[in-house]
Design an enzyme around this catalytic site. Structure first.
Site, PDB file in Angstrom:
ATOM      1  N   GLN A 106      42.120  43.505  46.575  1.00 49.98           N
ATOM      2  CA  GLN A 106      42.214  43.737  48.014  1.00 49.98           C
ATOM      3  C   GLN A 106      41.575  42.569  48.762  1.00 49.98           C
ATOM      4  O   GLN A 106      41.632  42.515  49.982  1.00 49.98           O
ATOM      5  CB  GLN A 106      41.473  45.032  48.372  1.00 49.98           C
ATOM      6  N   ASN A 107      40.954  41.653  48.009  1.00 50.94           N
ATOM      7  CA  ASN A 107      40.221  40.564  48.653  1.00 50.94           C
ATOM      8  C   ASN A 107      41.171  39.481  49.134  1.00 50.94           C
ATOM      9  O   ASN A 107      42.151  39.157  48.475  1.00 50.94           O
ATOM     10  CB  ASN A 107      39.202  39.966  47.680  1.00 50.94           C
TER      11      ASN A 107
ATOM     12  N   ARG B 157      35.890  33.186  58.481  1.00 52.74           N
ATOM     13  CA  ARG B 157      35.948  33.645  57.080  1.00 52.74           C
ATOM     14  C   ARG B 157      36.419  32.503  56.177  1.00 52.74           C
ATOM     15  O   ARG B 157      35.928  32.290  55.088  1.00 52.74           O
ATOM     16  CB  ARG B 157      36.935  34.810  56.927  1.00 52.74           C
TER      17      ARG B 157
ATOM     18  N   GLY C 236      34.069  47.042  42.394  1.00 56.12           N
ATOM     19  CA  GLY C 236      33.610  46.619  43.721  1.00 56.12           C
ATOM     20  C   GLY C 236      34.484  47.047  44.878  1.00 56.12           C
ATOM     21  O   GLY C 236      34.648  46.298  45.832  1.00 56.12           O
ATOM     22  N   THR C 237      35.032  48.237  44.794  1.00 62.72           N
ATOM     23  CA  THR C 237      35.797  48.744  45.944  1.00 62.72           C
ATOM     24  C   THR C 237      35.425  50.189  46.234  1.00 62.72           C
ATOM     25  O   THR C 237      35.257  50.986  45.309  1.00 62.72           O
ATOM     26  CB  THR C 237      37.324  48.620  45.747  1.00 62.72           C
TER      27      THR C 237
ATOM     28  N   HIS D 241      46.139  42.468  50.261  1.00 67.19           N
ATOM     29  CA  HIS D 241      45.878  42.338  51.703  1.00 67.19           C
ATOM     30  C   HIS D 241      46.009  40.910  52.202  1.00 67.19           C
ATOM     31  O   HIS D 241      45.479  40.564  53.246  1.00 67.19           O
ATOM     32  CB  HIS D 241      44.485  42.906  52.026  1.00 67.19           C
TER      33      HIS D 241
HETATM   34  P1  OAD Z   1      34.144  48.122  50.859  1.00 66.60           P
HETATM   35  O1  OAD Z   1      33.109  47.393  51.668  1.00 66.60           O
HETATM   36  O2  OAD Z   1      34.792  49.306  51.457  1.00 66.60           O
HETATM   37  O3  OAD Z   1      33.507  48.567  49.466  1.00 66.60           O
HETATM   38  C1  OAD Z   1      32.736  47.676  48.707  1.00 66.60           C
HETATM   39  C2  OAD Z   1      32.341  48.357  47.413  1.00 66.60           C
HETATM   40  O4  OAD Z   1      31.648  47.379  46.633  1.00 66.60           O
HETATM   41  C3  OAD Z   1      31.388  49.559  47.590  1.00 66.60           C
HETATM   42  O5  OAD Z   1      31.833  50.623  46.746  1.00 66.60           O
HETATM   43  C4  OAD Z   1      30.027  49.002  47.146  1.00 66.60           C
HETATM   44  O6  OAD Z   1      29.199  49.998  46.524  1.00 66.60           O
HETATM   45  C5  OAD Z   1      30.465  47.961  46.114  1.00 66.60           C
HETATM   46  N1  OAD Z   1      29.512  46.854  45.921  1.00 66.60           N
HETATM   47  C6  OAD Z   1      28.592  46.340  46.768  1.00 66.60           C
HETATM   48  N2  OAD Z   1      27.929  45.325  46.189  1.00 66.60           N
HETATM   49  C7  OAD Z   1      28.442  45.189  44.937  1.00 66.60           C
HETATM   50  C8  OAD Z   1      28.183  44.309  43.841  1.00 66.60           C
HETATM   51  N3  OAD Z   1      27.262  43.348  43.905  1.00 66.60           N
HETATM   52  N4  OAD Z   1      28.910  44.472  42.715  1.00 66.60           N
HETATM   53  C9  OAD Z   1      29.866  45.435  42.623  1.00 66.60           C
HETATM   54  N5  OAD Z   1      30.148  46.295  43.615  1.00 66.60           N
HETATM   55  C10 OAD Z   1      29.449  46.166  44.766  1.00 66.60           C
HETATM   56  O7  OAD Z   1      35.223  47.002  50.420  1.00 66.60           O
HETATM   57  P2  OAD Z   1      36.700  47.224  49.865  1.00 66.60           P
HETATM   58  O8  OAD Z   1      36.807  48.486  49.087  1.00 66.60           O
HETATM   59  O9  OAD Z   1      37.125  45.954  49.227  1.00 66.60           O
HETATM   60  O10 OAD Z   1      40.997  45.401  54.283  1.00 66.60           O
HETATM   61  O11 OAD Z   1      37.489  47.390  51.218  1.00 66.60           O
HETATM   62  C11 OAD Z   1      38.886  47.586  51.183  1.00 66.60           C
HETATM   63  C12 OAD Z   1      39.532  46.986  52.391  1.00 66.60           C
HETATM   64  O12 OAD Z   1      38.859  47.430  53.579  1.00 66.60           O
HETATM   65  C13 OAD Z   1      39.431  45.477  52.484  1.00 66.60           C
HETATM   66  O13 OAD Z   1      40.416  44.818  51.714  1.00 66.60           O
HETATM   67  C14 OAD Z   1      39.604  45.215  53.943  1.00 66.60           C
HETATM   68  C15 OAD Z   1      38.737  46.316  54.504  1.00 66.60           C
HETATM   69  O14 OAD Z   1      39.058  46.776  55.760  1.00 66.60           O
HETATM   70  C16 OAD Z   1      41.518  44.788  55.363  1.00 66.60           C
HETATM   71  O15 OAD Z   1      40.855  44.105  56.124  1.00 66.60           O
HETATM   72  C17 OAD Z   1      42.969  45.050  55.546  1.00 66.60           C
END
Ligand code: OAD
Length: 227
Positions: free
Chosen positions: A88-89, A58, A172-173, A106
Site C-alpha cells: 500500500q506504500n 513526501r 506493518g499495516t 496506492h
Molecule cells: P497505518 O498507519 O494505518 O498502519 C501502520 C501499521 O504499522 C500499524 O498497524 C502499526 O502498528 C504498524 N507499525 C508501526 N510501526 C511499525 C514498525 N516499526 N514495524 C512494523 N509495523 C509497524 O498504515 P497503512 O495500513 O499502511 O492510503 O495505511 C493504509 C493506507 O492508509 C495507506 O496506504 C494510505 C493511508 O491513508 C492512501 O493514502 C490512499
C-alpha cells in the site's frame, strides 16, 4: 521450498524504521494533515496546490530515505521463494532493497500522470510537480497516487496473486483501508499466514494467523527462522 509462492502484503509500518511516518499511529501523517484535504479526489478539486505541496514534500523526503533491514530481508526471500510484494506504500523502498516483483496498490510517488488519463504515467524521479506542469496531452500533471474516492486499478491483479499464495505475510499495516484490507480473504484456507506488527491489528480476531508482535526488522528475522 524453491517454488513456494510467498506473498507479502505491506503497509507504512515496513518503512517506519527508515524514518517515514505511518498514517494512524501517534505522530502519524493523518494526525498532522486532514486526509480528505490532501489524499482524496475531492481535496484535489478543492485545492490542487495544497495536494501537490503535500506529495512534493513526501517525494523530497523519500529521496533522502533508504530501505531498512525489513525491506532487505523481504528482498532476500527471493533466494528461497517465488515472492510477490503487494504494497500500500507509495515509496520505492521495496524496489530499492532489491524486490523484483512489487505491485503498488496506492500508486507511486516517483510517477505522475495526466488528470485526464490513468494510463499516461511517466517517471518523474524525485522532482516536484508544480501547478502549471502539463502532461503530454495538455492537461494538468498530477501525482500517480490512488486517492480516497478513486478506483484501485491493481486490486484485481493483487487478489489473483493472493489467491495463489502458499504463504501470506502481512507486515506493518493496520488493514484499516479497503479494498486493500479485503485482500487477505482471497487466500486459500490451508496456507501459513503471518502478521508482523508491534501493535495488535484488527486481523488478530481472525483464526489461523501467527502474530509476530515485533517491529518490521526484528519481525522479519523471526519470520525467516520460522520458515
Ligand atoms: P497505518 O498507519 O494505518 O498502519 C501502520 C501499521 O504499522 C500499524 O498497524 C502499526 O502498528 C504498524 N507499525 C508501526 N510501526 C511499525 C514498525 N516499526 N514495524 C512494523 N509495523 C509497524 O498504515 P497503512 O495500513 O499502511 O492510503 O495505511 C493504509 C493506507 O492508509 C495507506 O496506504 C494510505 C493511508 O491513508 C492512501 O493514502 C490512499
Amino acid at each position: 521450498m524453491q517454488n513456494k509462492h510467498l506473498v507479502v502484503l505491506s503497509g507504512a509500518g515496513v518503512s517506519a524504521e527508515s524514518g517515514l511516518a505511518t498514517f494512524r499511529d501517534s505522530g502519524g501523517l493523518w494526525k498532522g494533515y486532514d486526509v480528505h484535504e490532501v489524499a482524496s479526489i475531492d481535496g484535489w478539486y478543492q485545492n490542487p496546490a495544497k495536494v501537490l505541496d503535500f506529495y512534493n514534500l513526501r517525494r523530497r523526503q523519500l529521496k533522502d530515505t533508504s530501505p531498512n533491514i525489513a525491506h532487505q530481508r523481504i528482498a532476500e526471500l527471493e533466494e528461497h521463494f517465488s515472492v510477490s510484494v503487494i504494497t500500500q506504500n507509495v515509496d520505492n523502498l521495496h524496489e530499492r532493497a532489491g524486490s523484483t516483483n512489487v505491485v503498488h496498490l496506492h500508486g507511486e510517488l516517483t510517477k505522475a500522470r495526466s488528470v485526464a488519463d490513468t494510463n499516461s504515467e511517466i517517471d518523474i524521479g524525485y522532482s516536484d510537480i508544480n501547478p502549471e506542469d502539463r502532461a503530454s496531452d495538455g492537461n494538468q500533471l498530477r501525482p500517480a497516487i490512488v486517492w480516497f474516492g478513486e478506483m484501485v486499478p491493481m486490486i484485481e491483479v493483487a487478489a489473483e496473486i493472493v489467491s495463489k499464495a502458499d504463504i501470506l505475510v502481512v507486515i506493518g499495516t493496520s488493514l484499516a483501508v479497503y479494498p486493500a484490507a479485503g485482500l487477505i480473504h482471497y487466500s486459500r484456507e490451508d496456507i501459513r499466514k503471518f502478521i508482523i506488527d508491534p501493535g495488535v491489528p484488527e486481523l488478530m480476531s481472525y483464526q489461523g494467523w501467527h502474530h509476530i508482535q515485533k517491529r518490521a526488522s526484528e519481525g522479519m528475522s523471526e519470520l525467516i527462522k520460522e520458515l
